[in-house]
Structures are given as structure tokens and as C-alpha cells.
Design a protein around this motif. Sequence first.
Motif, PDB file in Angstrom:
ATOM      1  N   ALA A 257       0.845  -1.193   0.000  1.00 56.24           N
ATOM      2  CA  ALA A 257       0.000   0.000   0.000  1.00 56.24           C
ATOM      3  C   ALA A 257       0.883   1.246   0.000  1.00 56.24           C
ATOM      4  O   ALA A 257       2.092   1.178   0.273  1.00 56.24           O
ATOM      5  N   TRP A 258       0.250   2.368  -0.355  1.00 54.92           N
ATOM      6  CA  TRP A 258       0.896   3.677  -0.244  1.00 54.92           C
ATOM      7  C   TRP A 258       0.270   4.415   0.930  1.00 54.92           C
ATOM      8  O   TRP A 258      -0.943   4.410   1.097  1.00 54.92           O
ATOM      9  N   GLU A 259       1.096   5.052   1.743  1.00 55.34           N
ATOM     10  CA  GLU A 259       0.617   5.869   2.850  1.00 55.34           C
ATOM     11  C   GLU A 259       0.884   7.338   2.515  1.00 55.34           C
ATOM     12  O   GLU A 259       1.983   7.694   2.085  1.00 55.34           O
ATOM     13  N   LEU A 260      -0.141   8.192   2.737  1.00 57.27           N
ATOM     14  CA  LEU A 260      -0.035   9.615   2.404  1.00 57.27           C
ATOM     15  C   LEU A 260      -0.034  10.447   3.679  1.00 57.27           C
ATOM     16  O   LEU A 260      -0.770  10.151   4.628  1.00 57.27           O
ATOM     17  N   ARG A 261       0.767  11.497   3.703  1.00 61.17           N
ATOM     18  CA  ARG A 261       0.806  12.410   4.848  1.00 61.17           C
ATOM     19  C   ARG A 261       0.897  13.840   4.317  1.00 61.17           C
ATOM     20  O   ARG A 261       1.742  14.146   3.460  1.00 61.17           O
ATOM     21  N   TYR A 262      -0.005  14.688   4.807  1.00 60.76           N
ATOM     22  CA  TYR A 262      -0.042  16.089   4.396  1.00 60.76           C
ATOM     23  C   TYR A 262       0.385  16.979   5.561  1.00 60.76           C
ATOM     24  O   TYR A 262       0.149  16.635   6.730  1.00 60.76           O
ATOM     25  N   PRO A 263       0.964  18.137   5.287  1.00 63.73           N
ATOM     26  CA  PRO A 263       1.289  19.078   6.377  1.00 63.73           C
ATOM     27  C   PRO A 263       0.025  19.748   6.893  1.00 63.73           C
ATOM     28  O   PRO A 263      -0.965  19.891   6.169  1.00 63.73           O
ATOM     29  N   GLY A 264       0.071  20.165   8.157  1.00 60.54           N
ATOM     30  CA  GLY A 264      -1.070  20.849   8.756  1.00 60.54           C
ATOM     31  C   GLY A 264      -1.029  22.340   8.497  1.00 60.54           C
ATOM     32  O   GLY A 264      -0.551  22.793   7.463  1.00 60.54           O
ATOM     33  N   LYS A 265      -1.515  23.107   9.486  1.00 65.47           N
ATOM     34  CA  LYS A 265      -1.615  24.555   9.305  1.00 65.47           C
ATOM     35  C   LYS A 265      -0.253  25.221   9.192  1.00 65.47           C
ATOM     36  O   LYS A 265      -0.126  26.290   8.587  1.00 65.47           O
ATOM     37  N   ASP A 266       0.780  24.638   9.793  1.00 63.51           N
ATOM     38  CA  ASP A 266       2.110  25.255   9.709  1.00 63.51           C
ATOM     39  C   ASP A 266       2.778  25.015   8.355  1.00 63.51           C
ATOM     40  O   ASP A 266       3.843  25.580   8.068  1.00 63.51           O
TER      41      ASP A 266
ATOM     42  N   LEU B 136      -8.944  19.495   2.539  1.00 66.99           N
ATOM     43  CA  LEU B 136      -7.889  19.407   3.551  1.00 66.99           C
ATOM     44  C   LEU B 136      -8.437  19.661   4.959  1.00 66.99           C
ATOM     45  O   LEU B 136      -7.960  19.061   5.928  1.00 66.99           O
ATOM     46  N   SER B 137      -9.439  20.541   5.060  1.00 69.10           N
ATOM     47  CA  SER B 137      -9.988  20.887   6.382  1.00 69.10           C
ATOM     48  C   SER B 137     -10.743  19.710   7.003  1.00 69.10           C
ATOM     49  O   SER B 137     -11.024  19.736   8.195  1.00 69.10           O
ATOM     50  N   HIS B 138     -11.074  18.707   6.221  1.00 74.64           N
ATOM     51  CA  HIS B 138     -11.821  17.559   6.741  1.00 74.64           C
ATOM     52  C   HIS B 138     -10.946  16.314   6.936  1.00 74.64           C
ATOM     53  O   HIS B 138     -11.469  15.230   7.226  1.00 74.64           O
ATOM     54  N   GLN B 139      -9.651  16.448   6.748  1.00 72.18           N
ATOM     55  CA  GLN B 139      -8.799  15.264   6.893  1.00 72.18           C
ATOM     56  C   GLN B 139      -8.466  15.004   8.361  1.00 72.18           C
ATOM     57  O   GLN B 139      -8.346  15.938   9.162  1.00 72.18           O
ATOM     58  N   LYS B 140      -8.313  13.757   8.668  1.00 73.30           N
ATOM     59  CA  LYS B 140      -8.062  13.354  10.059  1.00 73.30           C
ATOM     60  C   LYS B 140      -6.584  13.548  10.395  1.00 73.30           C
ATOM     61  O   LYS B 140      -5.708  13.345   9.555  1.00 73.30           O
ATOM     62  N   PRO B 141      -6.307  13.947  11.664  1.00 76.25           N
ATOM     63  CA  PRO B 141      -4.903  14.138  12.056  1.00 76.25           C
ATOM     64  C   PRO B 141      -4.164  12.811  12.129  1.00 76.25           C
ATOM     65  O   PRO B 141      -4.753  11.766  12.431  1.00 76.25           O
ATOM     66  N   TYR B 142      -2.884  12.880  11.831  1.00 74.93           N
ATOM     67  CA  TYR B 142      -2.069  11.666  11.935  1.00 74.93           C
ATOM     68  C   TYR B 142      -1.942  11.227  13.390  1.00 74.93           C
ATOM     69  O   TYR B 142      -1.897  10.043  13.705  1.00 74.93           O
ATOM     70  N   LEU B 143      -1.917  12.222  14.309  1.00 79.90           N
ATOM     71  CA  LEU B 143      -1.790  11.924  15.726  1.00 79.90           C
ATOM     72  C   LEU B 143      -3.149  11.508  16.283  1.00 79.90           C
ATOM     73  O   LEU B 143      -3.940  12.329  16.749  1.00 79.90           O
ATOM     74  N   THR B 144      -3.434  10.239  16.205  1.00 78.12           N
ATOM     75  CA  THR B 144      -4.721   9.713  16.643  1.00 78.12           C
ATOM     76  C   THR B 144      -4.739   9.515  18.160  1.00 78.12           C
ATOM     77  O   THR B 144      -3.692   9.589  18.828  1.00 78.12           O
TER      78      THR B 144
END
Length: 397
Positions: A225-234, A362-370
Amino acid sequence: MAFKKLINSKTILSFFAAFMLFGTNLLMAQTPAAAAGTGEDANQVDWTGVAYYVLIFFLICLGVAVIGKILKIYDLTLKIQGKKGLKWNNVMGVICLVFLLAGLYGAYWSFTVQGSMTLPEAASIHGVKIDEMFTVTTILTMIVFFITQILLFGFLFKYRHSDKRRAHFLPHNNTIEKVWTIVPAIVLTILVVFGFFTWQKIMDDTDAKGEVASINIDITGHQFAWELRYPGKDGKLGPKSFKLTTASNKLGVDFTKKSSFDDLSADTMYLPVNRSIKLNIQAQDVIHSVYMPHFRVQLNAVPGLPTYFKFTPTITTADMRHKLDDPKFEYLVYCNKICGGGHYNMQKVVRVVSEAEYLEWLSHQKPYLTDGLKKELHFADAEPQKAVSQNRLALNN
């Protein structure tokens, strides 16, 4: 001895080879037919497999050999009758012309039949330039191909041996050497320079002054699988370390850094149109390869060797659906390395949208830090700064 003679028999070996070819062809044809289900086509056998064309090739070779033997017998017959034999030099000259015409027709057939099997329309800025370089290189190569083949076989025919003509021995000619050295060198240099500038823009890590900063997106490959990670507000992605990889922190994000707390995980890769994207590529187990054919993106994902690819998508998914008249069309990211038994599962949808749609998504994506990860790191109820301290304690344990 009789058995050894049987084994060495060319006839037996030929029949055995033919049997194996037909058997292999039949097996390969019936396997997809059986997998197709119980339809009428399931009982049909496709004889135009690999073995079919191999046998056709051998039959053509056999036909050429038979014609050669007939001509040789005819030549001997003429000589026995006291006549002049065949002019073999003329025969070879005609064969060269036949080879030339057959080869040119083969090249034409290849372009007309296989030419449509090209990549789809480029949907990125650099993709258009890559296609232009490919087209220019192909045209130049074909010009050289046709000129050299026509000269080669044409000269063989025109200057075939004749008793009335003597060959001229030309051991060396500086002018000819200069021409066929300098001309290809100039052409190749131009192609390499254009390719170098295109590659430089792709691999330029810094954004130009006045341009909007590139969006950093992490894509990490693992079986399967591929895992995706996006930056947050910073706008920054937190660092990663393979030593921190756990069941909850499967990417090994380092939460001792503040920039890691607002990172987002995503199931679909959303890209805003006409924005520069920096795709950070990594692998966790074996070598994978990020492949996005519509964007002309392909780069290996090698464990322990982070790489990146910069590109700018130019056609939204909606526009591409309209162009192709396919309402179900989706851009995809594949794995282009055979990385294991589930390699085919490594696909992810890539959706190119407008800037506003991207921000809304992007505003509806879940944080990586669950919550599970917070609990694992022992700072579920703490504030971010306090959590850093607890995280360090947890990691030290």
C-alpha cells in the motif's frame, strides 16, 4: 546405440519442439478462456499466441531454404547443360532490395499498429516538455534509421560485384570521419542539454522568488500500500525515523518535534491544479516505484534513501473526464516495481481539483496523531508542549 541415435535424430527433435510449442500455445490460450467464466468465448481457443508466430517464423525460414535449394539445383542444371549459371551477385542484390522494402514496411506497420499504444495526454507542465523531447528524439532517430537503411541496402544492390567493375579500397578518410562524428555529437548534445534543464526544474528543491511555496506531500510505500501524509496549518511535515515505527505510528513520525503535531493522513491524494507539488518518496521494506503516468512522474522508492519529485498538475480530474468523455475517470498512482505477491494492490486515486476544493478537502482530513497514538506515547491528555516532554520520556523508555 539405437536409443542414442534416436535422441540425436533431428527429425524427432523437430517434432518434439513443434509439439511443445503447440502445447504451450494451447495451454496459454485456454487459461484466460477458462478464467473468463462460462460464456461462449470460454470454449474458443486463440491460436495466435507466441508459439503461433514462432512457428510462422520457422516456416518462413524453411520456405527461404527450399527456394535456395531450388535455385542451386537450377544453377547446377544450367552448368551441366553447358550454359552459364545463375548470377548469384544479382540474386543477392535483389534479396537486399527485398529486405529493404520488407524492413521499411515493417517500420511503417509498427508505427501504425503499435503507435497508438503511447502514454495518455500529459497533465503536468514538465510532462508536456518530456513528451516534446520524446517526439523530437523519435523523429531524429527515424530520419537516421531510414537514411542509413536505404543507403546500406541501396549501395549493396547498386555496387554488387561485377566483372566489369573494380572495387576501390578506401582505408581511411578524415572528412568522412569528421562528419559522422561531429554531426551526431552536436545533435546528442542539444538533446542532453534540453533534458538537463527539464530535469533540473524537476529536482530543484527551492521555490523561485515570487512563487507560491510548493506543497509537501509524503508518500511512503510498503507491502502492499501507499501511505499519504499532508502538512497541517504550519505547512511543514514533521520529521520521521524508522526507529519510531510502531503499529500506531506506522510511518515513524517523530513527535519530539512541534511540526509533527498537525500532520494529516489521507486516503486519497488531492492536488490543487496549477500548484507546485513536492512529492517526498520513501519505502519501508523493499524497493517500490511511484508511477503517475498522466503526470509523467516515476521515481523509485528505496528503503533508507528519501527522494522527491516536483511537478505541477495542469488538468483537473473534472476537465480530464470531460476530455475523455469518461465520467468515471480517475488519475492513479501505481507501484512500478514488482515488489511482491500483492504488488497489484498498490494503487491510489489522485484527484486534481481547484484551490478552493483542495482547501475544503484538507480541512476535513483526520490528524495523523490519533487517540491511539497519543495513548501509546503517554500524552493523550497533555498539551502539545507538555506532550513533547512526555513523548521523550516514553521514547527513552
